[in-house]
Design a protein around this motif. Structure first.
Motif, PDB file in Angstrom:
ATOM      1  N   GLY A 238      44.362  34.956  23.667  1.00 52.81           N
ATOM      2  CA  GLY A 238      44.966  36.193  24.170  1.00 52.81           C
ATOM      3  C   GLY A 238      44.523  37.397  23.373  1.00 52.81           C
ATOM      4  O   GLY A 238      44.205  38.452  23.935  1.00 52.81           O
TER       5      GLY A 238
ATOM      6  N   ILE B 189      40.975  38.317  24.069  1.00 55.54           N
ATOM      7  CA  ILE B 189      40.879  39.038  25.341  1.00 55.54           C
ATOM      8  C   ILE B 189      41.229  40.515  25.134  1.00 55.54           C
ATOM      9  O   ILE B 189      40.513  41.401  25.579  1.00 55.54           O
TER      10      ILE B 189
ATOM     11  N   ASP C 281      58.367  37.803  21.477  1.00 52.57           N
ATOM     12  CA  ASP C 281      57.488  36.750  21.951  1.00 52.57           C
ATOM     13  C   ASP C 281      56.079  37.314  22.052  1.00 52.57           C
ATOM     14  O   ASP C 281      55.902  38.521  22.095  1.00 52.57           O
ATOM     15  N   ARG C 282      55.122  36.418  22.130  1.00 54.95           N
ATOM     16  CA  ARG C 282      53.752  36.881  22.315  1.00 54.95           C
ATOM     17  C   ARG C 282      53.651  37.731  23.586  1.00 54.95           C
ATOM     18  O   ARG C 282      52.971  38.737  23.618  1.00 54.95           O
ATOM     19  N   GLU C 283      54.331  37.285  24.631  1.00 52.75           N
ATOM     20  CA  GLU C 283      54.118  37.928  25.932  1.00 52.75           C
ATOM     21  C   GLU C 283      54.959  39.185  26.128  1.00 52.75           C
ATOM     22  O   GLU C 283      54.711  39.944  27.044  1.00 52.75           O
ATOM     23  N   SER C 284      55.988  39.387  25.273  1.00 49.93           N
ATOM     24  CA  SER C 284      56.784  40.600  25.497  1.00 49.93           C
ATOM     25  C   SER C 284      56.001  41.844  25.104  1.00 49.93           C
ATOM     26  O   SER C 284      56.435  42.967  25.349  1.00 49.93           O
TER      27      SER C 284
ATOM     28  N   PHE D 178      53.523  42.822  26.583  1.00 49.13           N
ATOM     29  CA  PHE D 178      53.192  43.514  27.835  1.00 49.13           C
ATOM     30  C   PHE D 178      54.267  44.542  28.174  1.00 49.13           C
ATOM     31  O   PHE D 178      53.973  45.647  28.596  1.00 49.13           O
ATOM     32  N   ILE D 179      55.509  44.132  28.000  1.00 52.42           N
ATOM     33  CA  ILE D 179      56.602  45.030  28.383  1.00 52.42           C
ATOM     34  C   ILE D 179      56.736  46.185  27.403  1.00 52.42           C
ATOM     35  O   ILE D 179      57.013  47.310  27.796  1.00 52.42           O
ATOM     36  N   THR D 180      56.502  45.915  26.115  1.00 53.97           N
ATOM     37  CA  THR D 180      56.761  46.974  25.140  1.00 53.97           C
ATOM     38  C   THR D 180      55.571  47.902  24.919  1.00 53.97           C
ATOM     39  O   THR D 180      55.771  49.031  24.476  1.00 53.97           O
TER      40      THR D 180
ATOM     41  N   VAL E   7      52.366  48.123  27.163  1.00 49.65           N
ATOM     42  CA  VAL E   7      51.489  48.569  28.256  1.00 49.65           C
ATOM     43  C   VAL E   7      51.883  49.948  28.781  1.00 49.65           C
ATOM     44  O   VAL E   7      51.034  50.819  28.962  1.00 49.65           O
ATOM     45  N   PHE E   8      53.172  50.176  28.987  1.00 50.33           N
ATOM     46  CA  PHE E   8      53.556  51.450  29.617  1.00 50.33           C
ATOM     47  C   PHE E   8      53.273  52.649  28.714  1.00 50.33           C
ATOM     48  O   PHE E   8      53.132  53.768  29.204  1.00 50.33           O
TER      49      PHE E   8
ATOM     50  N   SER F  63      50.608  53.387  27.283  1.00 49.52           N
ATOM     51  CA  SER F  63      49.248  53.915  27.459  1.00 49.52           C
ATOM     52  C   SER F  63      49.275  55.229  28.222  1.00 49.52           C
ATOM     53  O   SER F  63      48.629  56.198  27.837  1.00 49.52           O
ATOM     54  N   LEU F  64      50.021  55.250  29.329  1.00 52.97           N
ATOM     55  CA  LEU F  64      50.014  56.467  30.151  1.00 52.97           C
ATOM     56  C   LEU F  64      50.781  57.590  29.498  1.00 52.97           C
ATOM     57  O   LEU F  64      50.418  58.752  29.627  1.00 52.97           O
TER      58      LEU F  64
ATOM     59  N   ILE G 283      65.443  42.569  25.981  1.00 52.91           N
ATOM     60  CA  ILE G 283      64.188  43.106  26.494  1.00 52.91           C
ATOM     61  C   ILE G 283      64.294  43.436  27.979  1.00 52.91           C
ATOM     62  O   ILE G 283      63.657  44.356  28.475  1.00 52.91           O
TER      63      ILE G 283
ATOM     64  N   PHE H 190      55.119  54.002  37.497  1.00 56.36           N
ATOM     65  CA  PHE H 190      55.706  53.446  36.278  1.00 56.36           C
ATOM     66  C   PHE H 190      56.746  52.398  36.619  1.00 56.36           C
ATOM     67  O   PHE H 190      56.821  51.334  35.993  1.00 56.36           O
TER      68      PHE H 190
ATOM     69  N   LEU I 227      55.065  49.252  37.643  1.00 56.88           N
ATOM     70  CA  LEU I 227      54.557  48.537  36.466  1.00 56.88           C
ATOM     71  C   LEU I 227      55.662  47.708  35.827  1.00 56.88           C
ATOM     72  O   LEU I 227      55.483  46.522  35.539  1.00 56.88           O
TER      73      LEU I 227
ATOM     74  N   LEU J 117      55.959  43.580  35.566  1.00 56.49           N
ATOM     75  CA  LEU J 117      55.964  42.916  34.260  1.00 56.49           C
ATOM     76  C   LEU J 117      57.268  42.139  34.049  1.00 56.49           C
ATOM     77  O   LEU J 117      57.254  41.041  33.487  1.00 56.49           O
TER      78      LEU J 117
ATOM     79  N   PHE K 142      57.645  38.246  33.441  1.00 53.86           N
ATOM     80  CA  PHE K 142      58.267  37.808  32.195  1.00 53.86           C
ATOM     81  C   PHE K 142      59.382  36.809  32.468  1.00 53.86           C
ATOM     82  O   PHE K 142      59.493  35.785  31.793  1.00 53.86           O
TER      83      PHE K 142
ATOM     84  N   ARG L 207      50.769  34.040  30.205  1.00 56.18           N
ATOM     85  CA  ARG L 207      49.970  35.132  29.665  1.00 56.18           C
ATOM     86  C   ARG L 207      48.984  35.682  30.688  1.00 56.18           C
ATOM     87  O   ARG L 207      48.873  36.887  30.872  1.00 56.18           O
TER      88      ARG L 207
END
Lengths: 417, 389
Positions: free
Chosen positions: A30, A33, A299-302, A304-306, A308-309, A311-312, B23, B198, B201, B205, B209, B298
């Motif tokens: 991951g 990537i 988690d590894r996958e959280s 994405f939630i924290t 990614v957004f 960026s904009l 979360i 937004f 998105l 996600l 999740f 993932r």
């Protein structure tokens, strides 16, 4: 003697952290990537989307209530511009409006009756343009085409009339626009240089977040201990990781900031050495910021939630879209706290405006200030949040080896397996 | 247990996870509302005013000074520096002090009055696209106005009336009507698309999740069992509570957009309220479809964030989709965001009859049906979960 010994330990720790981080990165698909594939693919994708730079031949309908030679010539001239294409003549505004609602066109040009008569009789002729405002670029292009045709027609007629008096052709004062940097005046050359820098920062934040999440998950399974932890002190841990990330990003940075612009013909007016000097603190600051905000990643996958957004949000804070001078002081301040704000603007100014490092020394100094501030923050987060958290995990696991995993299941709404 | 018992069990499992993991609260409520507020508050001015610009006046005549004064009076630009020559002005631009400058050459007035057509030029840094457009408008206005002022004086001396002089100077007048956004308010244009994007998105996600964690911790077999072996029921139980929360958040965001910050809403509010519910469902279904196709936590999340991030660009609200390479613009058609955007332009902005937006509502509805075709893959994965880190 003691001091010398401590220095030795510090560098030994630094080296061990660096080597371990390197191994963790390459062992985690991951993270690889995020660090490498994302940096390789995203710039290409974005460039391909925006590479056509601007909209051409926007569909427009003509309602000609004058039906004169002049109105027809005017319409033909509009059609001849690269921006607009006339797709249809409509009988009246009602028909044109229906065509607009059916998305057959995005604009209507209306010649009122008496257009030619007015001009010939020495009054002004009027033309109206009605634009759909769904996408501002269409509006801008239509407006540009109409203004160009208006100027051309007007200057031609004026020259005929005032040549007698002034012995000149065209306007009294001519004006011309010189676009600096982004000579294509397109979206790709305006947006992409900024996005390229941001991709570096965001992919790094994502990767670091995932690494920290992975570390926590190893602790969950090992009674609060991470078998991959080298047990170094706080400062060498943070520094060792930062140097490792910085080093790993050298090749992606050269690719993203140099080869991508070359491939897609974006403005390249900057001095490469200047850009390199600017990028050094930027990458360090990104890594340290990543280590600071990874406190929000469990988690590894959280990640994405924290992450990614953001960026904009960061794109907007750089001021590439909504200019920074028009932001409220609060948002300017928030923007000031993000390394990408300074790095993106510096990179854009260098590549498009041809600025030198000396002219942008303020940004450069501020980026080093970011390195210092985020270094302190990352150390504080590590010392005051991460390590106590690990100690608590070990404490719980000592009483009950399954406590950590059970808690994790409980939070996923599984009370008993 | 009867069927209602299983439904209750599934819903309970979905709800409890939301309550126990913070979360979810961040992703479902905090981030969408905070980002909407960020964008609306950032652009509440509507039009970026007072772009810092410079002027190089080598002429220093009454005409050039009046150009200076008139330019400074326009709200689009703010002259914050006078430079002695071109090089100095360019340096100011490169240092970021100004974003463009107006250049008046030597002998401008003299040459204008003697009919030798002097050139004034405006140098604009197009790296900052929006402020460049507004600068161009200001500079162009000033050069046209000063042109007219001089020419009119000349023609008055020849005995023309003002009306005759204007007809000579500008034989054709154009009127541009930006329908429903005559102020070219940037917020009306951008926030119409970016705020729902937004939300999309975060919906995608969150969906990835919540299903992904079941796959990751290997609890998915139990998850299916608690729904009596029905993947449809299990998924519905997990996602329906989120649907409700997202709808509520979405409606609140619409309330913020249309009633607190007064973006144009020219249709019946019910059209947009319905659209939001369909939009939430469409995005959840789209994310579910991706997870069915790639049943891996993932990779599924990566794909969801990739698609959602690209939809900011690919839906065609900055660069219209007909202007992109055709094979790229096709990608815009596969995301729900595009249909919601076209729908809100039609309904909220332009307020045209519902009939013309029927296909967009239908498209959003079609997304909801999409995952049911692939659900068997998710079920197979859930019965034999393999976690790939």
């Amino acid at each position: 003697m003691k001091f010398r010994h401590n220095i030795m330990i510090f560098f030994a720790d630094l080296y061990r952290v660096w080597r371990r981080e390197l191994r963790l990165v390459f062992r985690d698909e991951g993270v690889v990537i995020f660090f490498f594939v994302l940096c390789a693919a995203y710039p290409i994708l974005y460039s391909l989307i925006y590479n056509t730079e601007a909209a051409h031949d926007i569909a427009v309908v003509v309602v000609d209530n004058d039906r004169s030679a002049m109105s027809r010539q005017f319409a033909r001239d509009i059609d001849a511009t690269s921006e607009v294409a006339i797709v249809q003549y409509a009988a009246d505004m009602q028909e044109a409006r229906t065509m607009m609602m059916e998305k057959l066109c995005y604009g209507v040009v209306l010649f009122p009756a008496g257009f030619e008569r007015d001009i010939i009789s020495g009054a002004q002729g009027h033309v109206s343009l009605y634009c759909d405002m769904g996408a501002l670029m269409r509006y801008k292009q239509m407006l540009m085409a109409l203004t160009a045709v208006q100027m051309k027609t007007g200057n031609g007629m004026m020259a005929d009339k005032i040549k007698v008096f002034t012995n000149s052709e065209g306007a009294v004062i001519e004006s011309k626009q010189v676009a600096i940097g982004n000579t294509a005046m397109g979206l790709a050359s305006a947006l992409l240089p900024c996005v390229l820098v941001l991709i570096l920062q965001q992919s790094m934040l994502l990767g670091i977040g995932m690494l920290r999440g992975g570390g926590r998950e190893r602790r969950l399974k090992n009674r609060g201990y991470d078998p991959m932890d080298v047990g170094a002190a706080v400062v060498p841990t943070i520094l060792g990781r930062a140097i490792c990330h910085w080093m790993l990003y050298l090749i992606p940075t050269i690719y993203v900031l140099y080869f991508v612009p070359v491939m897609f013909d974006f403005p390249l007016n900057g001095n490469i050495m200047d850009i390199a000097v600017m990028v050094i603190p930027f990458l360090l600051a990104s890594s340290l910021m990543g280590q600071t905000i990874s406190v929000f990643v469990n988690d590894r996958e959280s990640v994405f939630i924290t992450v990614v957004f953001t960026s904009l949000i960061f794109v907007f804070l750089t001021g590439i879209s909504w200019p920074r001078h028009a932001m409220s002081p609060f948002w300017t301040m928030v923007g000031n706290a993000i390394p990408s704000t300074w790095a993106c603007n510096a990179y854009v100014m260098m590549q498009t405006g041809g600025s030198t490092l000396e002219q942008l020394k303020e940004s450069h100094i501020l980026l080093w200030a970011h390195v210092a501030i985020y270094f302190v923050l990352a150390c504080l987060v590590e010392k005051l949040l991460f390590r106590p958290r690990y100690r608590r995990m070990q404490q719980y696991a000592k009483d009950d080896p399954d406590a950590l995993l059970r808690e994790e299941y409980r939070r996923n709404a599984v009370d008993e397996l | 247990m009867n069927i209602f018992g299983y439904i209750r069990e599934s819903l309970k499992r979905g709800l409890v996870a939301i309550v126990r993991r913070q979360i979810f609260w961040i992703a479902m409520i905090l981030v969408p509302i905070a980002t909407a507020w960020f964008l609306l508050d950032l652009m509440k001015g509507g039009v970026p005013i007072c772009t810092p610009v410079g002027i190089v006046d080598l002429d220093d005549s009454p005409t050039s000074r009046s150009i200076f004064r008139n330019l400074n009076a326009l709200k689009e630009v703010d002259i914050n520096a006078r430079y002695a020559n071109y090089q100095e002005a360019l340096r100011g631009l490169q240092e970021g002090k100004i974003m463009g400058f107006f250049f008046i050459p030597e002998g401008m007035e003299e040459r204008a009055l003697s009919g030798q057509q002097p050139h004034v030029s405006f140098y604009i840094n197009y790296a900052y696209y929006v402020s460049a457009s507004f600068q161009y408008r200001a500079f162009k206005t000033i050069s046209v106005l000063s042109n007219a002022a001089i020419a009119r004086t000349v023609m008055r001396t020849l005995g023309m009336t003002d009306r005759q002089a204007m007809a000579v100077l500008q034989p054709v007048v154009t009127h541009t009507h930006g329908l429903n956004n005559p102020w070219t308010n940037y917020s009306y244009y951008l926030n119409l698309s970016f705020i729902p994007c937004f939300l999309a998105l975060m919906i995608m996600l969150t969906t990835a999740f919540s299903i992904g964690t079941e796959l990751k911790y290997g609890t998915c077999r139990q998850w299916i069992q608690s729904a009596n072996g029905s993947i449809e029921l299990a998924v519905a139980g997990k996602l329906l509570p989120q649907t409700l929360i997202f709808c509520a958040v979405g409606w609140f965001i619409q309330f913020m957009m249309y009633r607190i910050y007064w973006l144009p809403l020219n249709c019946s509010p019910w059209h947009m309220i319905l659209a939001m519910a369909l939009f939430v469902l469409a995005n959840q279904s789209f994310a579910l479809f991706i997870l069915c196709a790639v049943p891996n936590f993932r990779l599924g999340s990566t794909l969801c964030s990739l698609v959602a991030m690209l939809s900011f660009s690919i839906c065609g609200f900055s660069l219209p989709s007909e202007a992109m390479y055709p094979w790229i613009s096709i990608l815009g058609y596969v995301v729900p965001m595009r249909y919601y955007l076209l729908l809100s332009i039609d309904q909220a902005l332009n307020g045209i009859p519902l009939y013309y937006s029927r296909l967009y509502y239908a498209a959003l509805l079609a997304f909801t049906l999409l995952p049911w075709t692939m659900m068997w893959r998710l079920k197979r994965e859930c019965n034999n979960p393999i976690y790939v880190p």
